[in-house]
Design a protein around this motif. Structure first.
Motif, PDB file in Angstrom:
ATOM      1  N   LEU A  57       6.064 -30.784 -17.151  1.00  0.00           N
ATOM      2  CA  LEU A  57       6.240 -29.899 -16.002  1.00  0.00           C
ATOM      3  C   LEU A  57       7.265 -28.809 -16.310  1.00  0.00           C
ATOM      4  CD1 LEU A  57       5.644 -29.186 -13.054  1.00  0.00           C
ATOM      5  CD2 LEU A  57       7.439 -30.790 -12.402  1.00  0.00           C
ATOM      6  N   ALA A  58       8.367 -29.196 -16.957  1.00  0.00           N
ATOM      7  CA  ALA A  58       9.401 -28.219 -17.297  1.00  0.00           C
ATOM      8  C   ALA A  58       8.839 -27.154 -18.243  1.00  0.00           C
ATOM      9  CB  ALA A  58      10.595 -28.920 -17.935  1.00  0.00           C
ATOM     10  N   VAL A  59       8.096 -27.581 -19.237  1.00  0.00           N
ATOM     11  CA  VAL A  59       7.482 -26.634 -20.171  1.00  0.00           C
ATOM     12  C   VAL A  59       6.513 -25.729 -19.415  1.00  0.00           C
ATOM     13  CG1 VAL A  59       5.910 -26.425 -22.147  1.00  0.00           C
ATOM     14  CG2 VAL A  59       7.786 -28.065 -22.212  1.00  0.00           C
ATOM     15  N   GLY A  60       5.727 -26.309 -18.508  1.00  0.00           N
ATOM     16  CA  GLY A  60       4.778 -25.533 -17.711  1.00  0.00           C
ATOM     17  C   GLY A  60       5.462 -24.477 -16.863  1.00  0.00           C
ATOM     18  N   VAL A  61       6.603 -24.837 -16.267  1.00  0.00           N
ATOM     19  CA  VAL A  61       7.334 -23.881 -15.426  1.00  0.00           C
ATOM     20  C   VAL A  61       7.854 -22.720 -16.278  1.00  0.00           C
ATOM     21  CG1 VAL A  61       9.446 -23.572 -14.056  1.00  0.00           C
ATOM     22  CG2 VAL A  61       7.937 -25.517 -13.624  1.00  0.00           C
ATOM     23  N   ILE A  62       8.380 -23.037 -17.457  1.00  0.00           N
ATOM     24  CA  ILE A  62       8.915 -21.991 -18.332  1.00  0.00           C
ATOM     25  C   ILE A  62       7.794 -21.055 -18.796  1.00  0.00           C
ATOM     26  CG2 ILE A  62       9.979 -21.569 -20.590  1.00  0.00           C
ATOM     27  CD1 ILE A  62      11.573 -24.206 -20.066  1.00  0.00           C
ATOM     28  N   ILE A  63       6.690 -21.646 -19.240  1.00  0.00           N
ATOM     29  CA  ILE A  63       5.556 -20.830 -19.690  1.00  0.00           C
ATOM     30  C   ILE A  63       4.977 -20.047 -18.513  1.00  0.00           C
ATOM     31  CG2 ILE A  63       3.189 -20.954 -20.578  1.00  0.00           C
ATOM     32  CD1 ILE A  63       4.166 -23.154 -22.455  1.00  0.00           C
ATOM     33  N   SER A  90       2.333  -9.528 -14.240  1.00  0.00           N
ATOM     34  CA  SER A  90       2.930  -8.444 -13.447  1.00  0.00           C
ATOM     35  C   SER A  90       2.873  -7.129 -14.205  1.00  0.00           C
ATOM     36  CB  SER A  90       4.380  -8.782 -13.096  1.00  0.00           C
ATOM     37  OG  SER A  90       4.420  -9.875 -12.222  1.00  0.00           O
ATOM     38  N   SER A  91       3.151  -7.176 -15.497  1.00  0.00           N
ATOM     39  CA  SER A  91       3.061  -5.972 -16.311  1.00  0.00           C
ATOM     40  C   SER A  91       1.616  -5.480 -16.399  1.00  0.00           C
ATOM     41  CB  SER A  91       3.615  -6.234 -17.713  1.00  0.00           C
ATOM     42  OG  SER A  91       3.447  -5.100 -18.529  1.00  0.00           O
ATOM     43  N   LEU A  92       0.684  -6.414 -16.548  1.00  0.00           N
ATOM     44  CA  LEU A  92      -0.733  -6.045 -16.596  1.00  0.00           C
ATOM     45  C   LEU A  92      -1.135  -5.303 -15.320  1.00  0.00           C
ATOM     46  CD1 LEU A  92      -3.631  -6.335 -17.878  1.00  0.00           C
ATOM     47  CD2 LEU A  92      -3.803  -8.451 -16.565  1.00  0.00           C
ATOM     48  N   VAL A  93      -0.731  -5.859 -14.190  1.00  0.00           N
ATOM     49  CA  VAL A  93      -1.086  -5.232 -12.912  1.00  0.00           C
ATOM     50  C   VAL A  93      -0.384  -3.888 -12.755  1.00  0.00           C
ATOM     51  CG1 VAL A  93      -0.864  -5.440 -10.406  1.00  0.00           C
ATOM     52  CG2 VAL A  93      -1.588  -7.407 -11.763  1.00  0.00           C
ATOM     53  N   LYS A  94       0.928  -3.869 -12.967  1.00  0.00           N
ATOM     54  CA  LYS A  94       1.725  -2.661 -12.730  1.00  0.00           C
ATOM     55  C   LYS A  94       1.399  -1.552 -13.719  1.00  0.00           C
ATOM     56  CE  LYS A  94       6.514  -1.127 -12.824  1.00  0.00           C
ATOM     57  NZ  LYS A  94       7.858  -1.494 -13.260  1.00  0.00           N
ATOM     58  N   ILE A 110      -3.432 -13.924 -11.388  1.00  0.00           N
ATOM     59  CA  ILE A 110      -2.856 -15.196 -11.824  1.00  0.00           C
ATOM     60  C   ILE A 110      -3.767 -16.344 -11.420  1.00  0.00           C
ATOM     61  CG2 ILE A 110      -0.953 -16.821 -11.447  1.00  0.00           C
ATOM     62  CD1 ILE A 110       0.900 -14.369 -11.274  1.00  0.00           C
ATOM     63  N   ALA A 111      -4.240 -16.346 -10.179  1.00  0.00           N
ATOM     64  CA  ALA A 111      -5.118 -17.423  -9.708  1.00  0.00           C
ATOM     65  C   ALA A 111      -6.402 -17.465 -10.521  1.00  0.00           C
ATOM     66  CB  ALA A 111      -5.427 -17.237  -8.219  1.00  0.00           C
ATOM     67  N   LEU A 112      -6.974 -16.302 -10.804  1.00  0.00           N
ATOM     68  CA  LEU A 112      -8.196 -16.234 -11.614  1.00  0.00           C
ATOM     69  C   LEU A 112      -7.934 -16.758 -13.030  1.00  0.00           C
ATOM     70  CD1 LEU A 112     -11.165 -15.355 -11.804  1.00  0.00           C
ATOM     71  CD2 LEU A 112     -10.345 -13.111 -12.533  1.00  0.00           C
ATOM     72  N   SER A 113      -6.807 -16.369 -13.616  1.00  0.00           N
ATOM     73  CA  SER A 113      -6.459 -16.831 -14.963  1.00  0.00           C
ATOM     74  C   SER A 113      -6.290 -18.343 -15.004  1.00  0.00           C
ATOM     75  CB  SER A 113      -5.169 -16.166 -15.439  1.00  0.00           C
ATOM     76  OG  SER A 113      -5.301 -14.780 -15.461  1.00  0.00           O
ATOM     77  N   VAL A 114      -5.580 -18.885 -14.029  1.00  0.00           N
ATOM     78  CA  VAL A 114      -5.374 -20.333 -13.981  1.00  0.00           C
ATOM     79  C   VAL A 114      -6.707 -21.047 -13.772  1.00  0.00           C
ATOM     80  CG1 VAL A 114      -4.322 -22.199 -12.633  1.00  0.00           C
ATOM     81  CG2 VAL A 114      -2.973 -20.194 -13.254  1.00  0.00           C
ATOM     82  N   PHE A 115      -7.551 -20.510 -12.903  1.00  0.00           N
ATOM     83  CA  PHE A 115      -8.865 -21.109 -12.656  1.00  0.00           C
ATOM     84  C   PHE A 115      -9.684 -21.164 -13.934  1.00  0.00           C
ATOM     85  CE2 PHE A 115     -13.387 -20.384 -11.601  1.00  0.00           C
ATOM     86  CZ  PHE A 115     -13.639 -21.571 -10.936  1.00  0.00           C
ATOM     87  N   GLY A 167       6.601 -18.883 -15.955  1.00  0.00           N
ATOM     88  CA  GLY A 167       7.479 -17.738 -15.700  1.00  0.00           C
ATOM     89  C   GLY A 167       7.186 -16.588 -16.651  1.00  0.00           C
ATOM     90  N   ALA A 168       6.997 -16.929 -17.922  1.00  0.00           N
ATOM     91  CA  ALA A 168       6.670 -15.900 -18.907  1.00  0.00           C
ATOM     92  C   ALA A 168       5.292 -15.305 -18.614  1.00  0.00           C
ATOM     93  CB  ALA A 168       6.709 -16.480 -20.316  1.00  0.00           C
ATOM     94  N   PHE A 169       4.346 -16.158 -18.231  1.00  0.00           N
ATOM     95  CA  PHE A 169       2.994 -15.701 -17.903  1.00  0.00           C
ATOM     96  C   PHE A 169       3.033 -14.758 -16.704  1.00  0.00           C
ATOM     97  CE2 PHE A 169      -1.175 -16.438 -15.813  1.00  0.00           C
ATOM     98  CZ  PHE A 169      -1.982 -15.957 -16.832  1.00  0.00           C
ATOM     99  N   ASN A 170       3.888 -15.069 -15.740  1.00  0.00           N
ATOM    100  CA  ASN A 170       4.034 -14.231 -14.551  1.00  0.00           C
ATOM    101  C   ASN A 170       4.486 -12.823 -14.942  1.00  0.00           C
ATOM    102  OD1 ASN A 170       4.193 -13.440 -11.856  1.00  0.00           O
ATOM    103  ND2 ASN A 170       6.303 -14.121 -11.688  1.00  0.00           N
ATOM    104  N   LYS A 171       5.408 -12.722 -15.885  1.00  0.00           N
ATOM    105  CA  LYS A 171       5.876 -11.411 -16.333  1.00  0.00           C
ATOM    106  C   LYS A 171       4.744 -10.631 -16.990  1.00  0.00           C
ATOM    107  CE  LYS A 171      10.711 -12.625 -16.988  1.00  0.00           C
ATOM    108  NZ  LYS A 171      11.809 -12.752 -17.956  1.00  0.00           N
TER     109      LYS A 171
END
Length: 142
Positions: A24-30, A39-43, A94-99, A32-36
């Motif tokens: 879970l800890a590894v997932g949260v860290i990854i 966000s950059s992809l969208v912006k 993000i939801a589409l990517s996770v799906f 967070g990086a995935f979120n960045k």
């Protein structure tokens, strides 16, 4: 009292070092990086063409002012609905990517489970007929 404290610390240590918690800890860290990245992809990649299609609108600049600022007294009260739209697009990507990621993992796990299942002896049609003949002959002898 010290015994309870040691037991509590020991239980917490066992809990914190379990594989699931570490995963879970590894997932949260990854995540967070995935979120960045998303966000950059969208912006930086998705929203500029959308802004161009909508007449050069920069979504970050889309706001609605509820109350104008009074110099030295109060700040303006602004609703930044453009940022909200951008965050909704972030979420959808993000939801589409996770799906898609989960679908791929499930597909791989399904193939792995099918491969690990013991293969049943599949008899050919000829073997089935020979088995039936054998059984008929056996029953006739009795």
């Amino acid at each position: 009292m010290k015994e309870k404290g040691k037991k509590f610390i020991s239980e917490f240590k066992d809990f914190a070092m379990k594989g699931n918690v570490l995963d879970l800890a590894v997932g949260v860290i990854i995540g967070g990086a995935f979120n960045k990245i998303v966000s950059s992809l969208v912006k930086d990649i998705i929203m500029p063409p959308i802004g161009l299609l909508t007449g050069g609108v920069n979504f970050q600049d889309l706001t609605y002012t509820l109350k104008e600022a009074v110099p030295g007294v109060s700040d303006a009260i602004v609703i930044s609905y453009g940022l909200f739209i951008q965050n909704v697009v972030d979420f959808i990507i993000i939801a589409l990517s996770v799906f898609i990621f989960i679908k791929i993992i499930n597909k791989l796990n399904k193939k792995k489970q099918e491969e690990s299942k013991p293969q049943e002896d599949k008899k050919t049609r000829e073997e089935e007929l020979l088995t039936e003949i054998r059984d008929i002959l056996k029953n006739n002898k009795q």
